[in-house]
Write a protein that holds these residues in place. Sequence first.
Motif, PDB file in Angstrom:
ATOM      1  N   ARG A 139       0.866  -1.184   0.000  1.00 18.12           N
ATOM      2  CA  ARG A 139       0.000   0.000   0.000  1.00 18.12           C
ATOM      3  C   ARG A 139       0.902   1.233   0.000  1.00 18.12           C
ATOM      4  O   ARG A 139       1.010   1.956   0.986  1.00 18.12           O
ATOM      5  CB  ARG A 139      -0.933  -0.022   1.213  1.00 18.12           C
ATOM      6  CG  ARG A 139      -1.934  -1.177   1.184  1.00 18.12           C
ATOM      7  CD  ARG A 139      -2.852  -1.169   2.410  1.00 18.12           C
ATOM      8  NE  ARG A 139      -3.747  -2.304   2.416  1.00 18.12           N
ATOM      9  CZ  ARG A 139      -4.975  -2.335   1.876  1.00 18.12           C
ATOM     10  NH1 ARG A 139      -5.447  -1.239   1.303  1.00 18.12           N
ATOM     11  NH2 ARG A 139      -5.719  -3.410   1.934  1.00 18.12           N
ATOM     12  N   TYR A 141       0.523   3.992  -1.188  1.00 19.57           N
ATOM     13  CA  TYR A 141      -0.177   5.250  -0.965  1.00 19.57           C
ATOM     14  C   TYR A 141      -0.169   5.669   0.503  1.00 19.57           C
ATOM     15  O   TYR A 141      -0.265   6.868   0.803  1.00 19.57           O
ATOM     16  CB  TYR A 141      -1.621   5.168  -1.496  1.00 19.57           C
ATOM     17  CG  TYR A 141      -2.517   4.206  -0.767  1.00 19.57           C
ATOM     18  CD1 TYR A 141      -3.197   4.602   0.375  1.00 19.57           C
ATOM     19  CD2 TYR A 141      -2.706   2.906  -1.223  1.00 19.57           C
ATOM     20  CE1 TYR A 141      -4.045   3.731   1.040  1.00 19.57           C
ATOM     21  CE2 TYR A 141      -3.535   2.029  -0.569  1.00 19.57           C
ATOM     22  CZ  TYR A 141      -4.207   2.441   0.562  1.00 19.57           C
ATOM     23  OH  TYR A 141      -5.039   1.566   1.226  1.00 19.57           O
ATOM     24  N   GLU A 142      -0.036   4.720   1.422  1.00 10.35           N
ATOM     25  CA  GLU A 142       0.059   5.105   2.824  1.00 10.35           C
ATOM     26  C   GLU A 142       1.355   5.870   3.092  1.00 10.35           C
ATOM     27  O   GLU A 142       1.373   6.868   3.822  1.00 10.35           O
ATOM     28  CB  GLU A 142      -0.028   3.865   3.714  1.00 10.35           C
ATOM     29  CG  GLU A 142      -1.378   3.178   3.656  1.00 10.35           C
ATOM     30  CD  GLU A 142      -1.476   1.962   4.569  1.00 10.35           C
ATOM     31  OE1 GLU A 142      -2.603   1.465   4.791  1.00 10.35           O
ATOM     32  OE2 GLU A 142      -0.415   1.488   5.072  1.00 10.35           O
ATOM     33  N   TYR A 145       1.232   9.343   1.252  1.00 13.34           N
ATOM     34  CA  TYR A 145       0.361  10.288   1.956  1.00 13.34           C
ATOM     35  C   TYR A 145       1.131  10.966   3.094  1.00 13.34           C
ATOM     36  O   TYR A 145       1.068  12.199   3.253  1.00 13.34           O
ATOM     37  CB  TYR A 145      -0.862   9.550   2.511  1.00 13.34           C
ATOM     38  CG  TYR A 145      -1.886  10.456   3.180  1.00 13.34           C
ATOM     39  CD1 TYR A 145      -2.863  11.107   2.431  1.00 13.34           C
ATOM     40  CD2 TYR A 145      -1.874  10.657   4.550  1.00 13.34           C
ATOM     41  CE1 TYR A 145      -3.804  11.929   3.033  1.00 13.34           C
ATOM     42  CE2 TYR A 145      -2.810  11.484   5.172  1.00 13.34           C
ATOM     43  CZ  TYR A 145      -3.775  12.114   4.402  1.00 13.34           C
ATOM     44  OH  TYR A 145      -4.702  12.936   5.015  1.00 13.34           O
ATOM     45  N   ASN A 176      -1.384  10.326  -6.399  1.00 14.49           N
ATOM     46  CA  ASN A 176      -2.569  11.001  -5.880  1.00 14.49           C
ATOM     47  C   ASN A 176      -2.494  11.187  -4.366  1.00 14.49           C
ATOM     48  O   ASN A 176      -2.799  12.259  -3.842  1.00 14.49           O
ATOM     49  CB  ASN A 176      -3.823  10.192  -6.220  1.00 14.49           C
ATOM     50  CG  ASN A 176      -4.268  10.358  -7.665  1.00 14.49           C
ATOM     51  OD1 ASN A 176      -4.029  11.394  -8.282  1.00 14.49           O
ATOM     52  ND2 ASN A 176      -4.912   9.347  -8.206  1.00 14.49           N
ATOM     53  N   ALA A 177      -2.079  10.142  -3.675  1.00 19.37           N
ATOM     54  CA  ALA A 177      -2.017  10.202  -2.213  1.00 19.37           C
ATOM     55  C   ALA A 177      -0.972  11.211  -1.749  1.00 19.37           C
ATOM     56  O   ALA A 177      -1.124  11.846  -0.695  1.00 19.37           O
ATOM     57  CB  ALA A 177      -1.708   8.823  -1.642  1.00 19.37           C
ATOM     58  N   LEU A 180      -2.810  14.392  -1.875  1.00 19.09           N
ATOM     59  CA  LEU A 180      -3.852  14.410  -0.847  1.00 19.09           C
ATOM     60  C   LEU A 180      -3.259  14.643   0.534  1.00 19.09           C
ATOM     61  O   LEU A 180      -3.825  15.380   1.353  1.00 19.09           O
ATOM     62  CB  LEU A 180      -4.636  13.091  -0.872  1.00 19.09           C
ATOM     63  CG  LEU A 180      -5.533  12.869  -2.095  1.00 19.09           C
ATOM     64  CD1 LEU A 180      -6.104  11.449  -2.081  1.00 19.09           C
ATOM     65  CD2 LEU A 180      -6.662  13.897  -2.149  1.00 19.09           C
ATOM     66  N   GLY A 181      -2.107  14.030   0.809  1.00 17.15           N
ATOM     67  CA  GLY A 181      -1.433  14.276   2.076  1.00 17.15           C
ATOM     68  C   GLY A 181      -1.014  15.722   2.210  1.00 17.15           C
ATOM     69  O   GLY A 181      -1.199  16.355   3.262  1.00 17.15           O
ATOM     70  N   HIS A 323      -7.839   7.096   6.539  1.00 16.87           N
ATOM     71  CA  HIS A 323      -7.587   6.487   5.235  1.00 16.87           C
ATOM     72  C   HIS A 323      -7.235   7.592   4.248  1.00 16.87           C
ATOM     73  O   HIS A 323      -7.976   8.569   4.102  1.00 16.87           O
ATOM     74  CB  HIS A 323      -8.811   5.727   4.734  1.00 16.87           C
ATOM     75  CG  HIS A 323      -8.511   4.771   3.625  1.00 16.87           C
ATOM     76  ND1 HIS A 323      -8.101   5.188   2.368  1.00 16.87           N
ATOM     77  CD2 HIS A 323      -8.535   3.416   3.563  1.00 16.87           C
ATOM     78  CE1 HIS A 323      -7.898   4.141   1.590  1.00 16.87           C
ATOM     79  NE2 HIS A 323      -8.157   3.057   2.291  1.00 16.87           N
ATOM     80  N   PRO A 324      -6.083   7.463   3.547  1.00 17.65           N
ATOM     81  CA  PRO A 324      -5.685   8.513   2.604  1.00 17.65           C
ATOM     82  C   PRO A 324      -6.714   8.814   1.526  1.00 17.65           C
ATOM     83  O   PRO A 324      -6.780   9.952   1.031  1.00 17.65           O
ATOM     84  CB  PRO A 324      -4.396   7.953   2.002  1.00 17.65           C
ATOM     85  CG  PRO A 324      -3.815   7.113   3.102  1.00 17.65           C
ATOM     86  CD  PRO A 324      -5.017   6.458   3.732  1.00 17.65           C
ATOM     87  N   PHE A 325      -7.522   7.819   1.148  1.00 20.25           N
ATOM     88  CA  PHE A 325      -8.516   8.032   0.103  1.00 20.25           C
ATOM     89  C   PHE A 325      -9.928   8.183   0.679  1.00 20.25           C
ATOM     90  O   PHE A 325     -10.897   7.721   0.090  1.00 20.25           O
ATOM     91  CB  PHE A 325      -8.464   6.900  -0.918  1.00 20.25           C
ATOM     92  CG  PHE A 325      -7.284   6.988  -1.845  1.00 20.25           C
ATOM     93  CD1 PHE A 325      -7.245   7.927  -2.858  1.00 20.25           C
ATOM     94  CD2 PHE A 325      -6.201   6.136  -1.691  1.00 20.25           C
ATOM     95  CE1 PHE A 325      -6.141   8.019  -3.714  1.00 20.25           C
ATOM     96  CE2 PHE A 325      -5.107   6.206  -2.535  1.00 20.25           C
ATOM     97  CZ  PHE A 325      -5.074   7.157  -3.554  1.00 20.25           C
ATOM     98  N   ILE A 349      -8.868   1.416  -5.800  1.00 23.11           N
ATOM     99  CA  ILE A 349      -7.516   1.938  -5.610  1.00 23.11           C
ATOM    100  C   ILE A 349      -6.540   1.139  -6.475  1.00 23.11           C
ATOM    101  O   ILE A 349      -5.654   1.700  -7.123  1.00 23.11           O
ATOM    102  CB  ILE A 349      -7.086   1.860  -4.134  1.00 23.11           C
ATOM    103  CG1 ILE A 349      -7.984   2.748  -3.269  1.00 23.11           C
ATOM    104  CG2 ILE A 349      -5.638   2.285  -3.966  1.00 23.11           C
ATOM    105  CD1 ILE A 349      -7.711   2.627  -1.775  1.00 23.11           C
TER     106      ILE A 349
END
Length: 366
Positions: A139, A141-142, A145, A176-177, A180-181, A323-325, A349
């Motif tokens: 993951r 994206y974690e 983020y 994307n993450a 977003l972060g 959750h980042p999303f 995702i």
Amino acid sequence: MLILNRRDFLKQVSAVGITVATGGRALDAFADDVLKVAVAYVSPIGDVGWTKQHDLARRAMEAAFPGKIKTTTIEGVAQAQDAERVFRDLATQGNKLIIGTSFSHMNPMLKVAQTMPQTKFELCSGIKTLKNLGAFEARYYEGTYLAGIVAGKMSKSNVLGFVGGFPVPDVVGPANAFLLGARSVNPKIICKTIWLDSWYDPGKERDAANALISQGADVVMSMTDTPTTVQVGEEKGVWTIGYASDMSKYGPKKHLTSFVLDWSSDYISAASEVMAGTWVANHRWDGLKAGVVKMSPYNSAIPKDALSYVAAQERAIIAGQLHPFAGPIRDQDGKQRVASGAVLPDDQIKGINWFVEGMQGNLPKG
């Protein structure tokens, strides 16, 4: 352990098959109680990066079972036609577990696995499984983020940069993450992107990093298999985020952090289950909680309050409280993709092919 590059491997197979460098024994001549494992790397093994982390996991697997595992590694298996031949020959030579390390290995491995039912296959970044083909992924994206939070705290220009290898879902999602972060602490920030269409091209990556910096990016992250972006940031005095390995040695002053990938648990569990006869194909997707994704030490220039905040956000992700999303999320065209109070499902995702609002760059259609 036998290490070959793609060209040498294909030459040896074409001529006389694979032999072990120490002693000249064919791979299928190892004792029956030794598990023969082969790993195909998409790029050369460097000091840091994606392939380096996979090689560290392979070494951890060997260390976990002293004398019980014999490994062969093939470097630079990037082309699909080469990959299919490599996987087929490795299976023919008696490797009972074969590990692929790139999304680009998926279709070749699917073809070979269907014709080699007695061989177990594992694919990192794969999205399809068979009875004898499992998949594992991180993951990412974690980690991105959290890196985005740091970038949002440190940026003065409100412009981030992202250098990606290919616009595939497991890179688009982390990109994307990242934004977003950053926007969770600085809603005005944007992120410009450049795709290399290569996992390993230091020259092209240098040009991309320089281009993003010239466009105003004062924090740049890359998802490639080289530390080039970190090196460029150090030269230009621009903050950077590393990928896969801790890249701080390439940017001792300007490297903020890296999101590190530790595949050891995936390699060890797969080998253990094959040896025990309990291996079953599944799709593992782990992150911060399992330790597959980790953050490297943060730059001392980051304010203490920012470090405390990002640490709290990391704990919240691990606890399932963040959750980042999580919505609301709109795409770069303004369309709502995730409603307020909702979370983007895992399957979406994994297949994400759109940019969030504030991302600047193109994605392939379809």
